[in-house]
Design an enzyme around this catalytic site. Structure first.
Site, short mmCIF file in Angstrom:
data_model
loop_
_atom_site.label_atom_id
_atom_site.label_comp_id
_atom_site.label_asym_id
_atom_site.label_seq_id
_atom_site.Cartn_x
_atom_site.Cartn_y
_atom_site.Cartn_z
N HIS A 13 0.88 -1.19 0.00
CA HIS A 13 0.00 0.00 0.00
C HIS A 13 0.91 1.23 0.00
O HIS A 13 1.45 1.61 1.04
CB HIS A 13 -0.90 0.00 1.24
CG HIS A 13 -1.89 1.12 1.23
ND1 HIS A 13 -3.24 0.92 1.45
CD2 HIS A 13 -1.76 2.46 1.02
CE1 HIS A 13 -3.87 2.08 1.38
NE2 HIS A 13 -2.98 3.04 1.12
N HIS A 15 1.73 5.25 -1.66
CA HIS A 15 1.40 6.44 -2.45
C HIS A 15 2.70 7.03 -3.00
O HIS A 15 3.56 7.43 -2.23
CB HIS A 15 0.71 7.49 -1.58
CG HIS A 15 -0.61 7.03 -1.04
ND1 HIS A 15 -1.80 7.24 -1.70
CD2 HIS A 15 -0.92 6.33 0.08
CE1 HIS A 15 -2.80 6.71 -0.99
NE2 HIS A 15 -2.28 6.14 0.09
N ARG A 17 2.48 9.40 -5.68
CA ARG A 17 2.15 10.71 -6.28
C ARG A 17 2.67 10.80 -7.72
O ARG A 17 2.87 9.80 -8.37
CB ARG A 17 2.70 11.88 -5.44
CG ARG A 17 2.50 11.76 -3.94
CD ARG A 17 1.06 11.69 -3.55
NE ARG A 17 0.91 11.86 -2.09
CZ ARG A 17 -0.14 11.45 -1.42
NH1 ARG A 17 -1.13 10.82 -2.01
NH2 ARG A 17 -0.21 11.67 -0.11
N ASN A 41 -4.92 7.31 -6.20
CA ASN A 41 -5.64 8.56 -5.88
C ASN A 41 -4.85 9.80 -6.32
O ASN A 41 -4.54 10.67 -5.52
CB ASN A 41 -6.01 8.63 -4.39
CG ASN A 41 -4.82 8.61 -3.46
OD1 ASN A 41 -3.76 8.07 -3.79
ND2 ASN A 41 -4.98 9.18 -2.28
N LYS A 95 -8.74 -0.22 -6.06
CA LYS A 95 -8.83 0.42 -4.75
C LYS A 95 -10.11 1.22 -4.62
O LYS A 95 -10.37 2.11 -5.44
CB LYS A 95 -7.61 1.35 -4.55
CG LYS A 95 -7.64 2.21 -3.30
CD LYS A 95 -7.42 1.39 -2.04
CE LYS A 95 -7.59 2.21 -0.77
NZ LYS A 95 -6.49 3.11 -0.50
N HIS A 134 -10.50 1.28 1.45
CA HIS A 134 -10.28 2.23 2.55
C HIS A 134 -11.54 2.17 3.40
O HIS A 134 -12.56 2.74 3.03
CB HIS A 134 -10.03 3.64 2.01
CG HIS A 134 -9.74 4.63 3.11
ND1 HIS A 134 -8.54 5.27 3.24
CD2 HIS A 134 -10.50 5.04 4.15
CE1 HIS A 134 -8.58 6.05 4.31
NE2 HIS A 134 -9.75 5.94 4.87
N HIS A 168 -4.84 -0.73 5.63
CA HIS A 168 -4.33 0.00 6.81
C HIS A 168 -5.27 -0.10 8.01
O HIS A 168 -5.80 0.91 8.49
CB HIS A 168 -4.02 1.45 6.47
CG HIS A 168 -5.04 2.17 5.62
ND1 HIS A 168 -6.37 2.20 5.94
CD2 HIS A 168 -4.90 2.85 4.46
CE1 HIS A 168 -7.01 2.89 5.01
NE2 HIS A 168 -6.14 3.28 4.10
N ASP A 240 1.31 2.50 3.54
CA ASP A 240 0.46 3.70 3.36
C ASP A 240 1.32 4.95 3.47
O ASP A 240 0.86 6.00 3.92
CB ASP A 240 -0.71 3.75 4.34
CG ASP A 240 -1.79 4.74 3.89
OD1 ASP A 240 -1.78 5.13 2.71
OD2 ASP A 240 -2.62 5.13 4.72
N HIS A 244 3.33 14.36 1.63
CA HIS A 244 2.77 15.67 1.29
C HIS A 244 3.90 16.68 1.49
O HIS A 244 4.72 16.50 2.40
CB HIS A 244 1.61 16.03 2.23
CG HIS A 244 0.39 15.19 2.07
ND1 HIS A 244 -0.56 15.41 1.10
CD2 HIS A 244 -0.03 14.08 2.74
CE1 HIS A 244 -1.52 14.51 1.19
NE2 HIS A 244 -1.22 13.68 2.18
O1 DOR Z 1 -3.44 9.46 5.56
C1 DOR Z 1 -3.76 9.16 4.44
N1 DOR Z 1 -3.17 9.71 3.36
N2 DOR Z 1 -4.72 8.26 4.26
C2 DOR Z 1 -5.23 7.98 3.05
O2 DOR Z 1 -6.11 7.17 2.96
C3 DOR Z 1 -4.74 8.69 1.85
C4 DOR Z 1 -3.40 9.20 2.06
C5 DOR Z 1 -2.97 10.19 1.01
O3 DOR Z 1 -3.18 9.92 -0.17
O4 DOR Z 1 -2.41 11.21 1.38
ZN ZN Z 2 -3.36 5.03 1.39
#
Ligand code: DOR
Ligand code: ZN
Length: 335
Positions: A13, A15, A17, A41, A95, A134, A168, A240, A244
C-alpha cells in the site's frame, strides 16, 4: 553486530504521487523494496487503462537503477465486465475509497448499493482481481473504521469469491473480522504499530503523525501488533506511506498522511526485534503478500543491522515520520 536479512520486501500500500514528488519519493521505496502496490488517488484518479500504463511508465522513469515492480491499481468505480477483462493483465487490484473520506477521494463510492456494484464485483471475483478498501464511515473520527465493519461484512458475504483487502487497519474490530470471513485480508502500516492517538494530539499537535485512518487506542495497537508480530497469514505489510509537501502538513489545514517509506523496514526490524519476533518479519513483509496476491518478485536481499540511525530531517520537501529521531536499526546493504 546483530544483522537481519529480508528477501524481496514488499510494500502492499504505497502512495508515490506524480511529478516532482514522484521523482523524490519513488527512488526511496525502490531502494529497499522489491515492489509496491501503487495507490491510484492522483488528481484526476487512475481510471483508464491508458492512465495505468502511462503512470507506470512515469514511475519506472524515476528509478532507472533499481529493480522495483510497481503493482498498479485502478481507482474504483462501477467498471463493466468487458473493461475489467481488458484491464486485468495490467493491474494487481482495484482500490475503493468512500467518497470524500481522505486525500483525493472525492470521486469515490458514495453509497454501497449492491445492485449497482454487482457487475463490477462479480467480474472482479471471476477475474481474480482483489478489491482493496479504505474502510471508514463518515461518522465520528475514532469510530469510523469500526462502523465500516458492516460494509465489509456485506461485501464479504455477498461476494464470497472476491478477495477483499481491508487496507491499513487500525482497530481491534478489524482484526477480529479476519477470522470471520475467509475472503477478508488486511494490510497494516508501520506507523499504526507504533502510534496511538496520543502521538497525534495527546501533547503538542504532531502533523507528521496525522493520517487517515487516525491512530487509535493502545488496545487497538496491541491487537494490530499481535497479528503483525505473529505474521498472521491474512495480514501483510502496506506502509500507506503518503508524502505531502512540508507546507501542506505544517499548515492550518493539515493534509492526512505519514511519510514512512524510507524508514519502514528499519522500524519494522526494531519492533519485531523488541518482541523477539524477527523470525516472523519475512512473512509479514513479503511471503504473506506473495501468497495473497500470487506474486513472485525478482530477487532482492536487504540486510539490516542493529545500530543507531538518525532519521533525516527531510527528504527534499517532505518530512518523514520520526524526523531527527534516533532509531535502533539501519539498512546495511541491498543486493
Ligand atoms: O493518511 C492518508 N493519506 N490516508 C489515506 O487514505 C490517503 C493518504 C494520502 O493519499 O495522502
Ligand atoms: Zn493510502
Amino acid at each position: 553486530m546483530k544483522t537481519h536479512k529480508l528477501l524481496m520486501p514488499l510494500d502492499m500500500h504505497l502512495h508515490l504521487r506524480d511529478g516532482v514528488m514522484l521523482e523524490n519519493v519513488a527512488p526511496l521505496s525502490a531502494y529497499s523494496f522489491s515492489g509496491g502496490l501503487i495507490m491510484p488517488n492522483l488528481v484526476p484518479p487512475i481510471q483508464t487503462l491508458e492512465d495505468v500504463k502511462a503512470y507506470k511508465e512515469r514511475i519506472m522513469a524515476t528509478i532507472p537503477n533499481d529493480y522495483f515492480e510497481p503493482y498498479m491499481t485502478l481507482f474504483y468505480k462501477n467498471y463493466d465486465k468487458a473493461f475489467l477483462a481488458m484491464a486485468a493483465p495490467h493491474i494487481m487490484a482495484i482500490k475503493l475509497y468512500p467518497a470524500g473520506i481522505t486525500t483525493n477521494s472525492e470521486g469515490g463510492v458514495s453509497s454501497f448499493k449492491l445492485d449497482e456494484m454487482r457487475e463490477t464485483l462479480e467480474a472482479m471475483s471471476i477475474l481474480e482481481i482483489p478489491l482493496c478498501v479504505h474502510g471508514e464511515s463518515d461518522g465520528f473520527v475514532m469510530d469510523r473504521e469500526a462502523e465500516f465493519m458492516s460494509v465489509y461484512e456485506l461485501l464479504a458475504k455477498n461476494f464470497p469469491k472476491l478477495k477483499i483487502i481491508m487496507e491499513h487497519i487500525t482497530t481491534k474490530e478489524a482484526v477480529a473480522m479476519l477470522e470471520k470471513y475467509e475472503n477478508l485480508y488486511a494490510t497494516i502500516t508501520v506507523h499504526h504499530l507504533y502510534l496511538t492517538l496520543d502521538d497525534v494530539v495527546g501533547g503538542m499537535m504532531m502533523p507528521h503523525n496525522f493520517c487517515k485512518p487516525i491512530a487509535k487506542r493502545p488496545q487497538d495497537r496491541e491487537a494490530l501488533l499481535r497479528v503483525a508480530l505473529d505474521a498472521h497469514p491474512k495480514v501483510m505489510f502496506g506502509s500507506d506511506s503518503a508524502p505531502h509537501p512540508k507546507d501542506k502538513k505544517e499548515s492550518s489545514g493539515c493534509a492526512a498522511g505519514v511519510f514512512s517509506a524510507p524508514i519502514a523496514l528499519q522500524l519494522l526490524c526494531e519492533i519485531f526485534d523488541k518482541h523477539n519476533k524477527l523470525d516472523n518479519l519475512q512473512a509479514f513483509v513479503s511471503d504473506n503478500a506473495q501468497s495473497i496476491y500470487k506474486i513472485c518478485p525478482e530477487f532482492k536481499e536487504v540486510t539490516l543491522e542493529k545500530r543507531a540511525f538518525e532519521v533525516p530531517q527531510s527528504y527534499a520537501n517532505v518530512i518523514p515520520m520520526y524526523a531527527g529521531k534516533t532509531i535502533e536499526w539501519a539498512i546495511q546493504s541491498v543486493e
